[in-house]
Design a protein around this motif. Structure first.
Motif, short mmCIF file in Angstrom:
data_model
loop_
_atom_site.label_atom_id
_atom_site.label_comp_id
_atom_site.label_asym_id
_atom_site.label_seq_id
_atom_site.Cartn_x
_atom_site.Cartn_y
_atom_site.Cartn_z
N UNK A 6 70.81 19.63 63.48
CA UNK A 6 70.05 20.87 63.49
C UNK A 6 70.84 21.97 62.78
N UNK A 7 72.15 22.01 63.02
CA UNK A 7 72.99 22.96 62.31
C UNK A 7 72.94 22.75 60.81
N UNK A 8 72.94 21.49 60.38
CA UNK A 8 72.81 21.19 58.94
C UNK A 8 71.50 21.74 58.39
N UNK A 9 70.42 21.53 59.14
CA UNK A 9 69.10 21.99 58.69
C UNK A 9 69.09 23.51 58.53
N UNK A 10 69.59 24.20 59.54
CA UNK A 10 69.62 25.67 59.45
C UNK A 10 70.41 26.14 58.23
N UNK A 11 71.60 25.59 58.05
CA UNK A 11 72.45 26.03 56.95
C UNK A 11 71.83 25.73 55.59
N UNK A 12 70.99 24.71 55.53
CA UNK A 12 70.33 24.37 54.27
C UNK A 12 69.21 25.35 53.92
N UNK A 13 68.51 25.88 54.94
CA UNK A 13 67.32 26.69 54.67
C UNK A 13 67.50 28.17 54.98
N UNK A 14 68.67 28.57 55.44
CA UNK A 14 68.85 29.93 55.94
C UNK A 14 68.56 31.01 54.89
N UNK A 15 68.65 30.65 53.61
CA UNK A 15 68.45 31.64 52.55
C UNK A 15 67.01 32.12 52.45
N UNK A 16 66.05 31.35 52.99
CA UNK A 16 64.65 31.60 52.70
C UNK A 16 63.95 32.56 53.65
N UNK A 17 64.46 32.76 54.85
CA UNK A 17 63.73 33.58 55.82
C UNK A 17 64.67 34.06 56.91
N UNK A 18 64.14 34.92 57.77
CA UNK A 18 64.85 35.32 58.99
C UNK A 18 64.40 34.37 60.10
N UNK A 19 65.35 33.63 60.65
CA UNK A 19 65.02 32.58 61.60
C UNK A 19 65.38 32.98 63.02
N UNK A 20 64.63 32.45 63.95
CA UNK A 20 64.96 32.55 65.37
C UNK A 20 65.27 31.14 65.88
N UNK A 21 66.30 31.04 66.72
CA UNK A 21 66.70 29.76 67.29
C UNK A 21 66.57 29.83 68.80
N UNK A 22 66.06 28.77 69.37
CA UNK A 22 66.04 28.64 70.83
C UNK A 22 66.37 27.20 71.18
N UNK A 23 66.70 26.98 72.42
CA UNK A 23 67.14 25.66 72.87
C UNK A 23 66.46 25.32 74.19
N UNK A 24 66.09 24.07 74.32
CA UNK A 24 65.36 23.62 75.51
C UNK A 24 65.96 22.30 76.00
N UNK A 25 66.37 22.29 77.26
CA UNK A 25 66.87 21.06 77.87
C UNK A 25 65.80 20.48 78.77
N UNK A 26 65.52 19.21 78.56
CA UNK A 26 64.55 18.51 79.39
C UNK A 26 65.26 17.42 80.17
N UNK A 27 64.74 17.09 81.33
CA UNK A 27 65.31 15.97 82.09
C UNK A 27 64.17 15.06 82.53
N UNK A 28 64.24 13.75 82.23
CA UNK A 28 65.27 13.17 81.38
C UNK A 28 64.96 13.45 79.91
N UNK A 29 65.93 13.26 79.07
CA UNK A 29 65.71 13.46 77.64
C UNK A 29 66.80 14.29 77.01
N UNK A 30 66.88 14.22 75.71
CA UNK A 30 67.88 14.96 74.96
C UNK A 30 67.38 16.38 74.69
N UNK A 31 68.30 17.31 74.45
CA UNK A 31 67.88 18.70 74.19
C UNK A 31 67.08 18.82 72.89
N UNK A 32 66.22 19.83 72.88
CA UNK A 32 65.43 20.15 71.69
C UNK A 32 65.86 21.54 71.22
N UNK A 33 66.18 21.66 69.94
CA UNK A 33 66.46 22.95 69.36
C UNK A 33 65.29 23.35 68.47
#
Length: 245
Positions: A140-167
């Protein structure tokens, strides 16, 4: 813990104990079964703390011909991490970028002075998962750094159980539409949504495709779709793209 490495662990506690306490670390011996070698790592002294990226590997009995671990037959492994600040969002992404190995330097007290220097120089790495404003998925960090030039982005994070986090990555495109990109750690693909409609599915490692999609949304608005269509062609890409930063 095996007797094979017990004396080396005791020596580390004796010579480096005060420095490790300052860093809120403690040494721990484990066995790397695929390598058939014991190693000593430096883990948080309290649950949820930072850890050192350093491990000391010892040749096994068959390799060294000795009945206990020997400094003479040891090597230092450093997991090299990059700390990436994600623009002005306040979020940080850690990514392991390399592994370096070194022979131990010096003997006796000089060796432990060198180990203390190496511990200080390499610092500590946070637990990544469940750390405040810390991205769990380095892709996800790679994705942000690749596209950051194009817009103003907001980031949020969600932890689910069971399951891996979603950014989540959100921004507004050139047509003033809300774009939402949720990326789950561990999944191979993720989807891109415009006003709630899926317009693309992308392989997490494919930075070329997501850069093109975000660029086109921000700089070259797509023609208005026909009723029932989502704008950009729905597609799944399987190319690997540019390696992560």
């Amino acid at each position: 813990m095996s007797r094979f490495v017990a004396n080396r662990l005791a020596e580390i506690r004796h010579h480096l104990g005060d420095r490790l306490a300052e860093m809120k670390l403690k040494p721990r011996a484990k066995k790397d079964y695929p390598k058939d070698r014991f190693f000593i790592e430096f883990v948080p002294s309290r649950s949820g703390g930072d850890r050192s990226p350093i491990k000391i590997y010892f040749a096994n009995e068959k390799e060294s011909g000795l009945r206990e671990a020997s400094w003479e037959h040891a090597e230092l492994q450093v997991d090299v991490w990059a700390r990436r600040e994600l623009g002005e969002t306040g979020w940080v992404s850690w990514k392991e970028v390399d592994i370096a190995t070194h022979r131990l330097r010096g003997t006796g007290e000089k060796m432990f002075e060198w180990l203390s220097f190496v511990l200080d120089y390499n610092g500590v790495v946070p637990p990544i998962m469940h750390s405040t404003n810390c991205i769990a998925n380095p892709k996800f960090g790679d994705i942000y750094l690749e596209v950051e030039r194009w817009a103003d982005f907001e980031i949020s994070q969600e932890y689910e159980y069971p399951g891996s986090p979603i950014e989540h990555l959100r921004f507004t495109d050139a047509r003033d539409r809300e774009v939402h990109i949720p990326v789950r750690k561990g999944n191979s693909h993720y989807s891109v949504f415009v006003e709630g409609k899926q317009i693309a599915r992308v392989v997490q490692e494919d930075l070329v495709t997501i850069n093109n999609i975000v660029r086109d949304l921000c700089l070259h608005p797509m023609p208005r779709s026909k009723p029932g269509e989502g704008g950009l062609a729905d597609k799944t890409t399987s190319s690997r793209g540019i390696p992560g930063r």
